[in-house]
Design an enzyme around this catalytic site. Structure first.
Site, PDB file in Angstrom:
ATOM      1  N   ILE A  30      48.303  31.331   3.746  1.00 41.13           N
ATOM      2  CA  ILE A  30      49.531  32.324   4.391  1.00 41.13           C
ATOM      3  C   ILE A  30      49.985  30.249   4.284  1.00 41.13           C
ATOM      4  CG2 ILE A  30      48.163  31.140   6.646  1.00 41.13           C
ATOM      5  CD1 ILE A  30      50.673  32.674   7.408  1.00 41.13           C
ATOM      6  N   PRO A  41      56.153  20.689   1.023  1.00 39.49           N
ATOM      7  CA  PRO A  41      55.720  19.279   0.853  1.00 39.49           C
ATOM      8  C   PRO A  41      56.939  18.540   1.744  1.00 39.49           C
ATOM      9  CG  PRO A  41      56.246  20.232  -0.987  1.00 39.49           C
ATOM     10  CD  PRO A  41      56.558  20.925   0.013  1.00 39.49           C
ATOM     11  N   GLN A  68      46.281  33.125  18.821  1.00 42.48           N
ATOM     12  CA  GLN A  68      45.094  33.096  18.043  1.00 42.48           C
ATOM     13  C   GLN A  68      44.609  32.111  16.646  1.00 42.48           C
ATOM     14  OE1 GLN A  68      44.062  36.980  17.827  1.00 42.48           O
ATOM     15  NE2 GLN A  68      43.200  36.922  15.303  1.00 42.48           N
ATOM     16  N   GLU A  69      45.629  31.103  15.975  1.00 42.98           N
ATOM     17  CA  GLU A  69      45.049  30.652  14.868  1.00 42.98           C
ATOM     18  C   GLU A  69      44.756  29.669  15.814  1.00 42.98           C
ATOM     19  OE1 GLU A  69      47.718  29.810  12.026  1.00 42.98           O
ATOM     20  OE2 GLU A  69      46.836  27.960  11.543  1.00 42.98           O
ATOM     21  N   GLY A 111      22.612   5.539  12.023  1.00 39.12           N
ATOM     22  CA  GLY A 111      22.986   4.779  11.440  1.00 39.12           C
ATOM     23  C   GLY A 111      22.917   4.890  10.279  1.00 39.12           C
ATOM     24  N   GLY A 112      22.800   3.518   9.685  1.00 43.12           N
ATOM     25  CA  GLY A 112      22.993   3.953   8.402  1.00 43.12           C
ATOM     26  C   GLY A 112      22.578   4.998   7.355  1.00 43.12           C
ATOM     27  N   GLY A 125      46.545  23.167  11.781  1.00 46.90           N
ATOM     28  CA  GLY A 125      46.557  24.877  13.360  1.00 46.90           C
ATOM     29  C   GLY A 125      47.785  24.176  14.326  1.00 46.90           C
TER      30      GLY A 125
HETATM   31  C1  LIG Z   1      43.022  20.700   4.900  1.00 48.34           C
HETATM   32  C2  LIG Z   1      44.357  21.418   5.349  1.00 48.34           C
HETATM   33  C3  LIG Z   1      44.677  22.699   4.843  1.00 48.34           C
HETATM   34  C4  LIG Z   1      45.842  23.015   5.959  1.00 48.34           C
HETATM   35  N1  LIG Z   1      46.129  24.401   5.490  1.00 48.34           N
HETATM   36  C5  LIG Z   1      47.570  24.925   5.901  1.00 48.34           C
HETATM   37  C6  LIG Z   1      47.375  26.592   5.544  1.00 48.34           C
HETATM   38  O1  LIG Z   1      46.503  27.040   4.693  1.00 48.34           O
HETATM   39  N2  LIG Z   1      48.969  27.544   5.580  1.00 48.34           N
HETATM   40  C7  LIG Z   1      49.916  26.049   6.096  1.00 48.34           C
HETATM   41  O2  LIG Z   1      51.118  26.321   6.228  1.00 48.34           O
HETATM   42  N3  LIG Z   1      49.638  24.610   6.423  1.00 48.34           N
HETATM   43  C8  LIG Z   1      48.338  24.188   6.239  1.00 48.34           C
HETATM   44  N4  LIG Z   1      48.436  22.949   6.674  1.00 48.34           N
HETATM   45  C9  LIG Z   1      50.068  21.992   6.759  1.00 48.34           C
HETATM   46  C10 LIG Z   1      49.216  21.482   8.121  1.00 48.34           C
HETATM   47  O3  LIG Z   1      49.572  22.571   9.089  1.00 48.34           O
HETATM   48  C11 LIG Z   1      50.186  20.270   8.669  1.00 48.34           C
HETATM   49  O4  LIG Z   1      49.838  19.395   7.620  1.00 48.34           O
HETATM   50  C12 LIG Z   1      50.721  20.273   9.918  1.00 48.34           C
HETATM   51  O5  LIG Z   1      51.389  21.439  10.370  1.00 48.34           O
HETATM   52  C13 LIG Z   1      51.167  19.097   9.549  1.00 48.34           C
HETATM   53  O6  LIG Z   1      52.876  18.643   9.033  1.00 48.34           O
HETATM   54  P1  LIG Z   1      52.434  17.429   7.807  1.00 48.34           P
HETATM   55  O7  LIG Z   1      51.437  17.182   7.243  1.00 48.34           O
HETATM   56  O8  LIG Z   1      54.003  17.377   7.183  1.00 48.34           O
HETATM   57  O9  LIG Z   1      53.101  16.486   9.183  1.00 48.34           O
HETATM   58  P2  LIG Z   1      54.375  15.930   9.562  1.00 48.34           P
HETATM   59  O10 LIG Z   1      55.452  17.558  10.277  1.00 48.34           O
HETATM   60  O11 LIG Z   1      55.153  15.307   9.066  1.00 48.34           O
HETATM   61  O12 LIG Z   1      54.137  15.449  11.012  1.00 48.34           O
HETATM   62  C14 LIG Z   1      54.253  13.477  10.728  1.00 48.34           C
HETATM   63  C15 LIG Z   1      52.777  13.167  11.867  1.00 48.34           C
HETATM   64  O13 LIG Z   1      54.475  13.091  12.784  1.00 48.34           O
HETATM   65  C16 LIG Z   1      53.523  13.807  14.306  1.00 48.34           C
HETATM   66  N5  LIG Z   1      54.783  15.037  14.510  1.00 48.34           N
HETATM   67  C17 LIG Z   1      55.493  15.901  14.044  1.00 48.34           C
HETATM   68  N6  LIG Z   1      56.760  16.090  14.665  1.00 48.34           N
HETATM   69  C18 LIG Z   1      56.729  15.820  16.252  1.00 48.34           C
HETATM   70  C19 LIG Z   1      57.343  16.012  17.149  1.00 48.34           C
HETATM   71  N7  LIG Z   1      58.287  16.764  17.978  1.00 48.34           N
HETATM   72  N8  LIG Z   1      56.661  15.424  18.747  1.00 48.34           N
HETATM   73  C20 LIG Z   1      55.683  14.174  17.906  1.00 48.34           C
HETATM   74  N9  LIG Z   1      54.927  13.684  16.781  1.00 48.34           N
HETATM   75  C21 LIG Z   1      55.082  14.915  15.743  1.00 48.34           C
HETATM   76  C22 LIG Z   1      52.128  14.921  14.087  1.00 48.34           C
HETATM   77  O14 LIG Z   1      51.736  14.971  15.151  1.00 48.34           O
HETATM   78  C23 LIG Z   1      52.175  13.917  13.010  1.00 48.34           C
HETATM   79  O15 LIG Z   1      51.118  13.540  13.499  1.00 48.34           O
HETATM   80  C24 LIG Z   1      46.764  22.269   5.918  1.00 48.34           C
HETATM   81  C25 LIG Z   1      46.421  20.972   5.608  1.00 48.34           C
HETATM   82  C26 LIG Z   1      45.598  20.405   5.916  1.00 48.34           C
HETATM   83  C27 LIG Z   1      45.644  18.978   5.490  1.00 48.34           C
END
Ligand SMILES: Cc1cc2nc3c(=O)[nH]c(=O)nc-3n(C[C@H](O)[C@H](O)[C@H](O)COP(=O)(O)OP(=O)(O)OC[C@H]3O[C@@H](n4cnc5c(N)ncnc54)[C@H](O)[C@@H]3O)c2cc1C
Length: 385
Positions: free
Chosen positions: A128, A133, A248-249, A346-347, A370
């Site tokens: 999904i 970016p 659910q996720e 430890g190590g 999530g």
């Molecule tokens: C290994 C991995 C697997 C993933 N798998 C999927 C996937 O299958 N499908 C998918 O769609 N996505 C996936 N993701 C993406 C993931 O859901 C996002 O990385 C996550 O939702 C955060 O978005 P961002 O990385 O753009 O961070 P940003 O949205 O840029 O957030 C950066 C920081 O700002 C904070 N922040 C943002 N908005 C607020 C707010 N309103 N108030 C306070 N703090 C805030 C965040 O908590 C975070 O600490 C995956 C990510 C990783 C690393």
């Protein structure tokens, strides 16, 4: 040592038998292959097919569509047993616990018949794609477009961090189908990736943990899919659908986090009983005992809430706030407990051959994906009124 894996209050006899089967299968077939998956950065398709044959991929989906005919309890059992086996490479949760339910709940009969049996057998692997970016937390800011042209949607845009993205045959893409700003213009479009012109997978991203699970960039350049691949009777339902399914996720993430925290305590108690320092086994030192007492208390208290949330979800009354609490609480506690447990090694705790080291690296992301835990706090706070 207290039994950290007792029969759950929500576990039926059939579910307990299913758990036994899953545990034996993972120990025999997944554990020996995990190092290879971590090295190549994805899980081989033959393992997906094997898991499909045993009914592990969509256990909670109706047998009318090739699933196991069970409910979320079976998905929870797969998540728990994966954590207990130390496997983070195999992302069944995304495939069977997230993607398949979207199709089941919002798909037409034709869509369900087309995709779910193949997902249950492992012929089709699901992903999904919401995150882009430019941002993941703010789903209303999705920029990928799906423009209606006759009987097709034409997709343009980029997604990133997509779990199973390298291996997926079916990707649910969150895209903008209308000019309305924010949530209202979003729809979910199912993209079948095989030989699809304009669809391109980018890098399998290098991560600090969860090395065996592929995480991809996906690009859509004038990608044409049939209009009947939209989930939902009309356009603009995507945001609501995501809000309905995200609990659910989040519970799924919590279930895996909880079990991994329990495993960390188990293996550290075992280690502390055999390792000596200053003429004593570590377990005799007060710091070890107090640290492990803290970890055990965190795991046990958290377990009670997770079990309640699973029971609530099975009864159809899990709230978004409770799901967010479970996700935030277990993933925060999991990181604390695993950090403490690593320290007691430890190590050796820093050596990848030790499970606790791999767990430490694997779990950091649980507080981010999530829905980041900061977003969980926003959702919980909203329930305060
Ligand atoms: C290994 C991995 C697997 C993933 N798998 C999927 C996937 O299958 N499908 C998918 O769609 N996505 C996936 N993701 C993406 C993931 O859901 C996002 O990385 C996550 O939702 C955060 O978005 P961002 O990385 O753009 O961070 P940003 O949205 O840029 O957030 C950066 C920081 O700002 C904070 N922040 C943002 N908005 C607020 C707010 N309103 N108030 C306070 N703090 C805030 C965040 O908590 C975070 O600490 C995956 C990510 C990783 C690393």
């Amino acid at each position: 040592m207290i039994d950290l894996r007792p029969r759950r209050p929500w576990e039926s006899d059939e579910a307990a038998q299913f758990r036994d089967m899953v545990r034996r299968f993972l120990l025999a077939e997944a554990v020996p292959r995990d190092a290879a998956w971590r090295a190549q950065k994805f899980v081989d398709r033959d393992f997906w097919l094997q898991a499909g044959e045993l009914g592990l991929l969509c256990p909670g989906i109706s047998d009318d569509y090739g699933g196991g005919g069970g409910d979320f309890a079976l998905d929870a059992i797969v998540s728990e047993e994966l954590s207990y086996a130390g496997i983070t490479s195999f992302q069944q949760l995304i495939h069977g616990g997230i993607v398949a339910p979207y199709i089941l709940h919002y798909g037409t009969e034709d869509q369900r018949q087309r995709w779910l049996p193949k997902m249950a057998s492992g012929e089709m692997i699901g992903a999904i794609a919401m995150t882009e970016p430019g941002g993941g937390s703010d789903l209303q800011a999705v920029r990928t477009t799906a423009q209606r042209e006759g009987g097709s949607y034409v997709l343009n845009g980029a997604k990133t961090f997509i779990t199973n993205g390298i291996v997926a045959d079916l990707v649910i893409v969150a895209a903008r189908t209308g000019p309305e700003p924010g949530a209202r213009g979003l729809s979910l479009i199912v993209v079948e990736t095989a030989d699809l012109p304009g669809f391109r997978r980018g890098r399998n991203l290098a991560k600090i943990g969860m090395h065996g699970s592929d995480t991809a960039e996906l690009f859509f350049d004038e990608v044409r899919v049939p209009a009947e691949n939209r989930l939902g009777e009309v356009e603009g339902q995507g945001f609501v659908q995501m809000m309905q399914q995200l609990p659910q996720e989040r519970l799924g993430v919590a279930v895996g986090a909880q079990a991994m925290m329990e495993r960390a305590v188990e293996i550290t108690v075992e280690y502390a009983r055999t390792r000596s320092a200053f003429g004593k086994v570590l377990m005799e030192l007060q710091n070890t005992r107090f640290t492990l007492a803290d970890c055990l208390a965190k795991a046990q208290v958290s377990r009670a809430f997770v079990d309640r949330c699973i029971a609530d979800h099975l009864a159809g009354r899990l709230t978004a706030a409770d799901a967010s609490m479970a996700k935030m609480w277990t993933t925060d506690r999991q990181c604390e407990v695993i950090d403490d447990c690593l320290q007691l090694h430890g190590g050796y705790g820093f050596m990848e051959e030790y499970p606790i080291a791999r767990m430490y690296a694997d779990v950091r992301v649980q507080r981010i994906y999530g829905g980041a835990n900061e977003i969980m706090k926003e959702i919980i706070a909203r329930s305060l009124g």
